[in-house]
Design an enzyme around this catalytic site. Structure first.
Site, PDB file in Angstrom:
ATOM      1  N   LYS A  66      56.381  73.497  10.815  1.00  0.00           N
ATOM      2  CA  LYS A  66      56.728  73.088  12.183  1.00  0.00           C
ATOM      3  C   LYS A  66      58.240  73.022  12.434  1.00  0.00           C
ATOM      4  CE  LYS A  66      52.478  70.674  13.426  1.00  0.00           C
ATOM      5  NZ  LYS A  66      51.876  69.445  13.960  1.00  0.00           N
ATOM      6  N   ASP A 102      51.098  68.500  20.832  1.00  0.00           N
ATOM      7  CA  ASP A 102      50.564  67.260  20.242  1.00  0.00           C
ATOM      8  C   ASP A 102      50.887  66.044  21.113  1.00  0.00           C
ATOM      9  OD1 ASP A 102      49.471  68.406  17.956  1.00  0.00           O
ATOM     10  OD2 ASP A 102      51.275  68.130  16.749  1.00  0.00           O
ATOM     11  N   TYR A 221      41.309  62.250  11.684  1.00  0.00           N
ATOM     12  CA  TYR A 221      39.974  62.272  12.287  1.00  0.00           C
ATOM     13  C   TYR A 221      38.939  62.589  11.222  1.00  0.00           C
ATOM     14  CZ  TYR A 221      41.684  67.032  12.404  1.00  0.00           C
ATOM     15  OH  TYR A 221      42.255  68.224  12.057  1.00  0.00           O
TER      16      TYR A 221
HETATM   17  P1  NAP Z   1      53.819  64.477   7.186  1.00  0.00           P
HETATM   18  O1  NAP Z   1      54.979  64.979   7.962  1.00  0.00           O
HETATM   19  O2  NAP Z   1      53.523  65.005   5.833  1.00  0.00           O
HETATM   20  O3  NAP Z   1      53.963  62.873   7.093  1.00  0.00           O
HETATM   21  C1  NAP Z   1      53.042  62.130   6.358  1.00  0.00           C
HETATM   22  C2  NAP Z   1      53.274  60.649   6.621  1.00  0.00           C
HETATM   23  O4  NAP Z   1      52.264  59.919   5.919  1.00  0.00           O
HETATM   24  C3  NAP Z   1      54.618  60.130   6.116  1.00  0.00           C
HETATM   25  O5  NAP Z   1      55.077  59.115   6.975  1.00  0.00           O
HETATM   26  C4  NAP Z   1      54.249  59.556   4.734  1.00  0.00           C
HETATM   27  O6  NAP Z   1      55.108  58.536   4.305  1.00  0.00           O
HETATM   28  C5  NAP Z   1      52.909  58.941   5.060  1.00  0.00           C
HETATM   29  N1  NAP Z   1      52.095  58.741   3.866  1.00  0.00           N
HETATM   30  C6  NAP Z   1      51.516  59.702   3.098  1.00  0.00           C
HETATM   31  N2  NAP Z   1      50.842  59.119   2.081  1.00  0.00           N
HETATM   32  C7  NAP Z   1      51.020  57.769   2.210  1.00  0.00           C
HETATM   33  C8  NAP Z   1      50.549  56.641   1.476  1.00  0.00           C
HETATM   34  N3  NAP Z   1      49.771  56.784   0.401  1.00  0.00           N
HETATM   35  N4  NAP Z   1      50.896  55.405   1.915  1.00  0.00           N
HETATM   36  C9  NAP Z   1      51.667  55.250   3.013  1.00  0.00           C
HETATM   37  N5  NAP Z   1      52.151  56.287   3.756  1.00  0.00           N
HETATM   38  C10 NAP Z   1      51.819  57.536   3.361  1.00  0.00           C
HETATM   39  O7  NAP Z   1      52.450  64.697   8.017  1.00  0.00           O
HETATM   40  P2  NAP Z   1      52.293  64.717   9.621  1.00  0.00           P
HETATM   41  O8  NAP Z   1      52.443  66.087  10.133  1.00  0.00           O
HETATM   42  O9  NAP Z   1      53.159  63.648  10.171  1.00  0.00           O
HETATM   43  O10 NAP Z   1      50.751  64.361   9.786  1.00  0.00           O
HETATM   44  C11 NAP Z   1      50.269  63.045   9.543  1.00  0.00           C
HETATM   45  C12 NAP Z   1      48.786  62.984   9.886  1.00  0.00           C
HETATM   46  O11 NAP Z   1      48.581  63.158  11.273  1.00  0.00           O
HETATM   47  C13 NAP Z   1      47.960  64.070   9.184  1.00  0.00           C
HETATM   48  O12 NAP Z   1      46.817  63.473   8.641  1.00  0.00           O
HETATM   49  C14 NAP Z   1      47.558  65.002  10.286  1.00  0.00           C
HETATM   50  O13 NAP Z   1      46.286  65.597  10.072  1.00  0.00           O
HETATM   51  C15 NAP Z   1      47.504  64.056  11.483  1.00  0.00           C
HETATM   52  N6  NAP Z   1      47.707  64.768  12.739  1.00  0.00           N
HETATM   53  C16 NAP Z   1      46.668  64.752  13.624  1.00  0.00           C
HETATM   54  C17 NAP Z   1      46.807  65.403  14.831  1.00  0.00           C
HETATM   55  C18 NAP Z   1      45.678  65.375  15.803  1.00  0.00           C
HETATM   56  O14 NAP Z   1      45.648  66.224  16.704  1.00  0.00           O
HETATM   57  N7  NAP Z   1      44.743  64.443  15.696  1.00  0.00           N
HETATM   58  C19 NAP Z   1      47.993  66.079  15.153  1.00  0.00           C
HETATM   59  C20 NAP Z   1      49.041  66.067  14.220  1.00  0.00           C
HETATM   60  C21 NAP Z   1      48.878  65.406  13.008  1.00  0.00           C
HETATM   61  P3  NAP Z   1      56.409  58.863   3.394  1.00  0.00           P
HETATM   62  O15 NAP Z   1      57.488  59.266   4.343  1.00  0.00           O
HETATM   63  O16 NAP Z   1      56.658  57.587   2.689  1.00  0.00           O
HETATM   64  O17 NAP Z   1      56.000  59.998   2.470  1.00  0.00           O
END
Ligand code: NAP
Length: 291
Positions: A66, A102, A221
């Site tokens: 992204k 999003d 989800y």
């Molecule tokens: P990302 O950039 O990889 O960020 C992941 C986040 O999760 C970071 O803040 C990370 O914290 C935290 N994290 C991961 N493992 C953790 C743990 N064990 N304990 C506490 N915090 C933890 O991913 P992203 O793109 O932001 O996506 C995050 C989620 O949103 C994904 O599951 C994705 O599927 C979902 N999402 C859903 C939609 C939708 O349309 N529903 C759209 C976009 C994203 P650190 O910084 O400490 O690593």
């Protein structure tokens, strides 16, 4: 010959996006083929260049690409620039443009599902990755005045706070510390934007010390909600997982690609069906190998 759309990501696991877009295309009478296209970071420029051929409508973009997209396209929207991430590539007068669908999808879902009233909310966002960033910009633009951001890694949440124009909103950043959450009782809305819960087992916080009437939205989800959503509902809070947001961000992309209004209800139903099928397949006993 169908119009083509790609999903760029790496690695690319199972995705419900093909099912959502194929259902939408057949509902509006367009031939569309949505292809999963796993590209490593060093192959991304080549993948994006291929979209310039006439048979491509564009693409969706997911982790880890992204943030890299803006340098590879002809323009990006003001919203995608502020979020710092593009999830949709589409064509406009021959130019390849990056957009983020999003953010509006989240706000729309919150309004429909959790009676979101921007000016009255105090929102606690868990996470500081791309999804948290989109959520933060979406909430600021919607008019939320008070936002708390909690993330496991301190540097990341500080960087996020320092790079988003908060407008009139007051935003604080803190470390997601599993030993205690003294300020959770002031939130009217908790948003999980971490990836915790994808395994269907874990919740990002062990306890919900929210005040009565607070609501919970999980961007993750699942077929029957997520661990956080189930826990919130059991404790008496209104809660929703991110499936509707997923369908609405897809609807935003579909409209940009095709120039037609997206059939949102069809797309949501297709997402629900695809997730149920995935859960059913995962639960099915494996056949004994033939000897
Ligand atoms: P990302 O950039 O990889 O960020 C992941 C986040 O999760 C970071 O803040 C990370 O914290 C935290 N994290 C991961 N493992 C953790 C743990 N064990 N304990 C506490 N915090 C933890 O991913 P992203 O793109 O932001 O996506 C995050 C989620 O949103 C994904 O599951 C994705 O599927 C979902 N999402 C859903 C939609 C939708 O349309 N529903 C759209 C976009 C994203 P650190 O910084 O400490 O690593």
């Amino acid at each position: 010959m169908p119009h083509l759309v790609a999903l760029f990501g790496y690695p690319l696991g199972h995705s419900v996006s093909p099912a959502i877009h194929h259902a939408a295309a057949s509902a509006v009478g367009i031939e569309l083929e949505y292809r999963l296209w796993p590209v490593r970071p060093e192959q991304l420029a080549e993948g994006v260049a291929a979209l310039r051929a006439a048979d491509w409508f564009g693409a969706n973009v997911t982790l880890p690409h992204k943030p890299a997209i803006p340098a590879l396209v002809d323009g990006i929207s003001a919203l995608a620039r502020r979020i710092g991430a593009v999830n949709t590539l589409y064509k406009q007068d021959g130019a390849l443009i990056g957009e983020n669908t999003d953010a509006p999808a989240l706000v729309r879902s919150l309004r429909e599902q959790l009676d979101f009233q921007a000016a009255e909310e105090r929102v606690l966002i868990l996470g500081a990755g791309g999804a948290a960033r989109a959520a933060l910009v979406a909430l600021v633009d919607a008019g939320v005045r008070r936002i708390d951001l909690w993330n496991r890694t301190p540097d990341r949440v500080t960087a996020l706070l320092g790079s988003v124009d908060a407008g009139a909103a007051e935003i604080t950043a803190a470390v997601l510390d599993p030993t205690g959450y003294p300020e959770m009782d002031r939130a009217t809305l908790l948003i999980n934007a971490t990836s915790v819960g994808l395994d269907g087992l874990s919740a990002p916080i062990p306890q919900l010390d929210l005040p009565r009437g607070a609501r919970v939205y999980d961007l993750v989800y699942g077929c029957d909600g997520t661990p956080l959503v189930r826990r919130a509902r059991a404790a008496g809070f209104a809660a929703s997982d991110g499936l509707r947001m997923l369908a609405y961000q897809a609807a935003g992309s579909f409209a940009l690609w095709t120039g037609r209004p997206a059939p949102k209800a069809v797309m949501l139903a297709a997402a629900e069906r695809a997730l149920a099928e995935r859960a059913h397949a995962a639960a099915a006993p494996r056949a004994e190998p033939r000897r």
